[in-house]
Design an enzyme around this catalytic site. Structure first.
Site, PDB file in Angstrom:
ATOM      1  N   ASP A  67       0.833  -1.209   0.000  1.00 45.21           N
ATOM      2  CA  ASP A  67       0.000   0.000   0.000  1.00 45.21           C
ATOM      3  C   ASP A  67       0.864   1.254   0.000  1.00 45.21           C
ATOM      4  O   ASP A  67       2.076   1.204   0.173  1.00 45.21           O
ATOM      5  CB  ASP A  67      -0.915   0.001   1.235  1.00 45.21           C
ATOM      6  CG  ASP A  67      -0.194  -0.446   2.517  1.00 45.21           C
ATOM      7  OD1 ASP A  67      -0.886  -0.791   3.478  1.00 45.21           O
ATOM      8  OD2 ASP A  67       1.038  -0.468   2.532  1.00 45.21           O
ATOM      9  N   ASN A 136      -7.996  -3.085  13.833  1.00 49.55           N
ATOM     10  CA  ASN A 136      -9.388  -3.415  13.446  1.00 49.55           C
ATOM     11  C   ASN A 136      -9.416  -4.574  12.453  1.00 49.55           C
ATOM     12  O   ASN A 136     -10.435  -4.815  11.810  1.00 49.55           O
ATOM     13  CB  ASN A 136     -10.070  -2.184  12.832  1.00 49.55           C
ATOM     14  CG  ASN A 136      -9.353  -1.697  11.570  1.00 49.55           C
ATOM     15  OD1 ASN A 136      -8.345  -2.275  11.165  1.00 49.55           O
ATOM     16  ND2 ASN A 136      -9.890  -0.669  10.946  1.00 49.55           N
ATOM     17  N   HIS A 138      -7.549  -4.935   9.752  1.00 48.82           N
ATOM     18  CA  HIS A 138      -7.243  -4.641   8.341  1.00 48.82           C
ATOM     19  C   HIS A 138      -5.898  -5.240   7.941  1.00 48.82           C
ATOM     20  O   HIS A 138      -5.002  -5.387   8.751  1.00 48.82           O
ATOM     21  CB  HIS A 138      -7.313  -3.153   8.042  1.00 48.82           C
ATOM     22  CG  HIS A 138      -6.176  -2.322   8.535  1.00 48.82           C
ATOM     23  ND1 HIS A 138      -6.330  -1.306   9.456  1.00 48.82           N
ATOM     24  CD2 HIS A 138      -4.861  -2.330   8.223  1.00 48.82           C
ATOM     25  CE1 HIS A 138      -5.164  -0.742   9.675  1.00 48.82           C
ATOM     26  NE2 HIS A 138      -4.267  -1.344   8.945  1.00 48.82           N
ATOM     27  N   GLU A 143      -9.793  -2.142   4.918  1.00 49.23           N
ATOM     28  CA  GLU A 143     -10.508  -1.887   6.173  1.00 49.23           C
ATOM     29  C   GLU A 143     -11.748  -2.778   6.239  1.00 49.23           C
ATOM     30  O   GLU A 143     -12.205  -3.298   5.216  1.00 49.23           O
ATOM     31  CB  GLU A 143     -10.907  -0.407   6.217  1.00 49.23           C
ATOM     32  CG  GLU A 143      -9.757   0.557   6.053  1.00 49.23           C
ATOM     33  CD  GLU A 143      -8.959   0.783   7.341  1.00 49.23           C
ATOM     34  OE1 GLU A 143      -8.059   1.626   7.326  1.00 49.23           O
ATOM     35  OE2 GLU A 143      -9.233   0.099   8.351  1.00 49.23           O
TER      36      GLU A 143
HETATM   37  C1  GLP Z   1      -0.890   0.130   8.493  1.00 42.63           C
HETATM   38  C2  GLP Z   1      -0.425  -0.630   7.274  1.00 42.63           C
HETATM   39  C3  GLP Z   1      -0.585  -2.118   7.442  1.00 42.63           C
HETATM   40  C4  GLP Z   1       0.058  -2.544   8.760  1.00 42.63           C
HETATM   41  C5  GLP Z   1      -0.680  -1.858   9.903  1.00 42.63           C
HETATM   42  C6  GLP Z   1      -0.099  -2.260  11.264  1.00 42.63           C
HETATM   43  O1  GLP Z   1      -2.255   0.251   8.472  1.00 42.63           O
HETATM   44  N1  GLP Z   1      -1.164  -0.211   6.082  1.00 42.63           N
HETATM   45  O2  GLP Z   1       0.040  -2.788   6.344  1.00 42.63           O
HETATM   46  O3  GLP Z   1      -0.010  -3.960   8.902  1.00 42.63           O
HETATM   47  O4  GLP Z   1      -0.564  -0.431   9.744  1.00 42.63           O
HETATM   48  O5  GLP Z   1       1.076  -1.509  11.501  1.00 42.63           O
HETATM   49  P1  GLP Z   1       2.047  -1.823  12.758  1.00 42.63           P
HETATM   50  O6  GLP Z   1       2.858  -3.025  12.328  1.00 42.63           O
HETATM   51  O7  GLP Z   1       2.875  -0.587  12.892  1.00 42.63           O
HETATM   52  O8  GLP Z   1       1.179  -2.108  13.943  1.00 42.63           O
END
Ligand code: GLP
Length: 240
Positions: A67, A136, A138, A143
């Site tokens: 992303d 959540n 995702h 989402e």
């Molecule tokens: C963002 C990214 C996801 C990632 C998520 C969790 O939303 N788009 O790809 O998995 O955050 O991030 P973290 O690993 O910092 O908790």
């Protein structure tokens, strides 16, 4: 789903990183998928260390990231491109021309989605996709929704996601939209390496592994993939 519960983030990084390193050693021109966030960093550190030691070369590897924010310059310190450059790509011998990102500033997101899908197909499909998870449930920026998505698309970020990531934006407002690979794109990866750590992810992890397969918890779709390796610490696994 093979689930491994380990003691530390560093141990998880070594195990997940070893999957990536061993795969590329066996298939130097592998097509590898990456995610951003705090969770993948120990894995990327291990990959960089192995490359620095001369134990693996990533010079023929092709990369695809999950992303990217919209309305944010590619070189802005908070872009996912710069996250990957800072945390991995600048530390290994991957070639810039082999690094692929969705363009969050593309004028036509549907054309951009098709360009990305075609690039993945032309590369031979993603061999291994790294995934984290949002609080959540995702994955990428898929989402909670009423149906599972397919190819990449432009998404309006939820308040939960904006709240979790706004802390990193100190010079401009956090983008409200992103481009993300869709659930279909992710599920077409041949192998998935999933990592979650910390209590904040425990509920999402429980729903992902034990809950109903539903787009209300996008990560639950992984129950239907035939090759998912899950690494958790005790906190993230605490509700299993
Ligand atoms: C963002 C990214 C996801 C990632 C998520 C969790 O939303 N788009 O790809 O998995 O955050 O991030 P973290 O690993 O910092 O908790």
């Amino acid at each position: 789903m093979d689930v491994f519960i380990l003691d530390t983030k560093e141990e998880i990084g070594q195990k997940a990183g070893k999957i990536y390193v061993d795969f590329v050693k066996a298939k130097p021109n592998a097509v590898m998928g990456f995610a951003t966030g705090i969770t993948p960093i120990p894995t990327y550190n291990y990959m960089a260390e192995e490359c620095a030691k001369g134990n693996v070369s990533f010079s023929q590897m092709t990369t695809f990231n999950l992303d990217e924010y919209c309305d944010l310059p590619k070189e802005h310190k908070n872009s996912f491109y710069m996250f990957m450059m800072d945390n991995l790509f600048s530390k290994i011998d991957v070639k810039p021309e082999n690094i692929n990102f969705l363009d969050g500033n593309a004028p036509d997101w549907q054309a951009e989605s098709k360009r990305y899908a075609d690039a993945i197909i032309n590369a031979g499909g993603i061999d291994v996709q790294f995934l984290g998870i949002g609080r959540n449930g995702h994955i990428g920026f898929n989402e909670p929704a009423e149906e599972f998505t397919d190819e990449a698309f432009k998404v309006k970020l939820t308040d939960s996601t904006i709240e979790a990531n706004s802390i990193y934006f100190d010079d401009i407002a956090m983008p409200r939209y992103a481009m993300t690979m869709g659930i279909g794109s992710i599920m077409r990866a041949k192998k998935i390496v999933f990592v979650a750590t910390g209590k904040a992810k425990a509920e999402a992890v429980k729903e992902m592994i034990k809950g109903e397969v539903t787009p209300h918890c996008p990560a639950s779709i992984l129950q239907k993939h035939n090759d998912v390796t899950v690494f958790l610490d005790k906190d993230a696994a605490s509700l299993l």
